[in-house]
Design an enzyme around this catalytic site. Structure first.
Site, PDB file in Angstrom:
ATOM      1  N   HIS A 168      -1.625  -5.545   1.573  1.00 36.25           N
ATOM      2  CA  HIS A 168      -2.860  -6.327   1.418  1.00 36.25           C
ATOM      3  C   HIS A 168      -2.509  -7.686   0.831  1.00 36.25           C
ATOM      4  O   HIS A 168      -1.647  -7.784  -0.035  1.00 36.25           O
ATOM      5  CB  HIS A 168      -3.823  -5.604   0.454  1.00 36.25           C
ATOM      6  N   GLU A 218      -9.015 -10.979  -7.718  1.00 31.09           N
ATOM      7  CA  GLU A 218      -8.112  -9.824  -7.602  1.00 31.09           C
ATOM      8  C   GLU A 218      -7.012  -9.867  -8.664  1.00 31.09           C
ATOM      9  O   GLU A 218      -6.653  -8.837  -9.250  1.00 31.09           O
ATOM     10  CB  GLU A 218      -7.527  -9.770  -6.180  1.00 31.09           C
ATOM     11  N   LYS A 271       0.833  -1.199   0.000  1.00 29.45           N
ATOM     12  CA  LYS A 271       0.000   0.000   0.000  1.00 29.45           C
ATOM     13  C   LYS A 271       0.877   1.263   0.000  1.00 29.45           C
ATOM     14  O   LYS A 271       2.094   1.183   0.210  1.00 29.45           O
ATOM     15  CB  LYS A 271      -0.918  -0.051   1.224  1.00 29.45           C
ATOM     16  N   TYR A 326     -12.082  -3.030  -3.399  1.00 30.04           N
ATOM     17  CA  TYR A 326     -12.626  -3.192  -2.045  1.00 30.04           C
ATOM     18  C   TYR A 326     -14.161  -3.199  -2.036  1.00 30.04           C
ATOM     19  O   TYR A 326     -14.762  -2.863  -1.012  1.00 30.04           O
ATOM     20  CB  TYR A 326     -12.098  -2.074  -1.140  1.00 30.04           C
ATOM     21  N   ASN A 354      -1.857  -0.120   7.260  1.00 28.01           N
ATOM     22  CA  ASN A 354      -1.290  -1.430   7.592  1.00 28.01           C
ATOM     23  C   ASN A 354      -0.387  -2.017   6.501  1.00 28.01           C
ATOM     24  O   ASN A 354      -0.209  -3.229   6.407  1.00 28.01           O
ATOM     25  CB  ASN A 354      -2.392  -2.407   8.030  1.00 28.01           C
TER      26      ASN A 354
HETATM   27  P1  CMP Z   1      -6.687  -5.303   3.800  1.00 28.34           P
HETATM   28  O1  CMP Z   1      -5.990  -6.578   4.078  1.00 28.34           O
HETATM   29  O2  CMP Z   1      -6.294  -4.528   2.601  1.00 28.34           O
HETATM   30  O3  CMP Z   1      -8.249  -5.613   3.713  1.00 28.34           O
HETATM   31  C1  CMP Z   1      -9.217  -4.636   3.968  1.00 28.34           C
HETATM   32  C2  CMP Z   1      -8.631  -3.390   4.524  1.00 28.34           C
HETATM   33  O4  CMP Z   1      -9.543  -2.544   5.164  1.00 28.34           O
HETATM   34  C3  CMP Z   1      -7.631  -3.741   5.605  1.00 28.34           C
HETATM   35  O5  CMP Z   1      -6.502  -4.352   5.073  1.00 28.34           O
HETATM   36  C4  CMP Z   1      -7.419  -2.391   6.267  1.00 28.34           C
HETATM   37  O6  CMP Z   1      -6.509  -1.585   5.519  1.00 28.34           O
HETATM   38  C5  CMP Z   1      -8.807  -1.786   6.128  1.00 28.34           C
HETATM   39  N1  CMP Z   1      -9.547  -1.855   7.383  1.00 28.34           N
HETATM   40  C6  CMP Z   1     -10.119  -2.934   7.930  1.00 28.34           C
HETATM   41  N2  CMP Z   1     -10.719  -2.603   9.081  1.00 28.34           N
HETATM   42  C7  CMP Z   1     -10.528  -1.276   9.252  1.00 28.34           C
HETATM   43  C8  CMP Z   1     -10.897  -0.337  10.267  1.00 28.34           C
HETATM   44  N3  CMP Z   1     -11.600  -0.720  11.314  1.00 28.34           N
HETATM   45  N4  CMP Z   1     -10.502   0.945  10.100  1.00 28.34           N
HETATM   46  C9  CMP Z   1      -9.783   1.322   9.019  1.00 28.34           C
HETATM   47  N5  CMP Z   1      -9.412   0.463   8.027  1.00 28.34           N
HETATM   48  C10 CMP Z   1      -9.770  -0.803   8.154  1.00 28.34           C
END
Ligand code: CMP
Length: 143
Positions: A115, A126, A9, A49, A112
């Protein structure tokens, strides 16, 4: 052979974690089948998403993904979907173990770093979305 979609990301790219992340997938023994640095359009991020569109964080998630370039990758190998998610660590970095990518490099769920597809079926979807022209077939000596 099983494949998964992995995206570094914008925060991971900006923080210079691309090499470290690729190293972890390589050293495990997975095979790189696709790799590109790209800016993502809003509509494309919303499509990726789409299953989360009703969640309160959806708008912020889309803004985050379009805030800078991402690195999109396809990795291949035995059980790569599940094992890839172990390498990445729990979605919320406060729950991800040290030694995982998020455990080592993240503190915020909204930043985070990476993904990874959550199932073989979503990986297929995907990969088709991100690599519509297909991936690269080459022979790894590890398999
Ligand atoms: P990812 O593995 O990309 O899958 C969905 C994404 O949504 C996740 O990582 C986070 O980046 C985001 N995400 C999931 N839960 C939350 C939350 N409570 N607040 C903000 N972002 C979230």
């Amino acid at each position: 052979m099983e494949q998964t979609f992995i995206m570094i990301k914008p925060d991971g790219v900006q923080r210079g974690l691309v090499g470290e992340i690729i190293k972890r997938f390589e050293q495990k023994g997975f095979t790189l089948r696709g790799l590109k640095l790209m800016n993502v359009e809003r509509a494309f991020a919303e499509k990726h998403y789409e299953d989360l569109s009703a969640r309160p964080f959806f708008g912020g998630l889309v803004e985050y993904i379009i805030s800078g370039p991402v690195v999109a990758m396809v990795w291949e190998g035995k059980n790569v979907v599940v094992t890839g998610r172990k390498i990445i660590g729990a979605t919320n970095p406060s729950e991800s173990s040290p030694g995982t990518i998020r455990g080592d490099f993240a503190v915020e769920i909204g930043r985070n770093v990476i993904h990874g597809s959550d199932a073989v079926e979503s990986a297929k979807k995907e990969i088709a979305l991100w690599f519509p022209d297909g991936t690269v077939n080459w022979q790894s000596s590890l398999h």
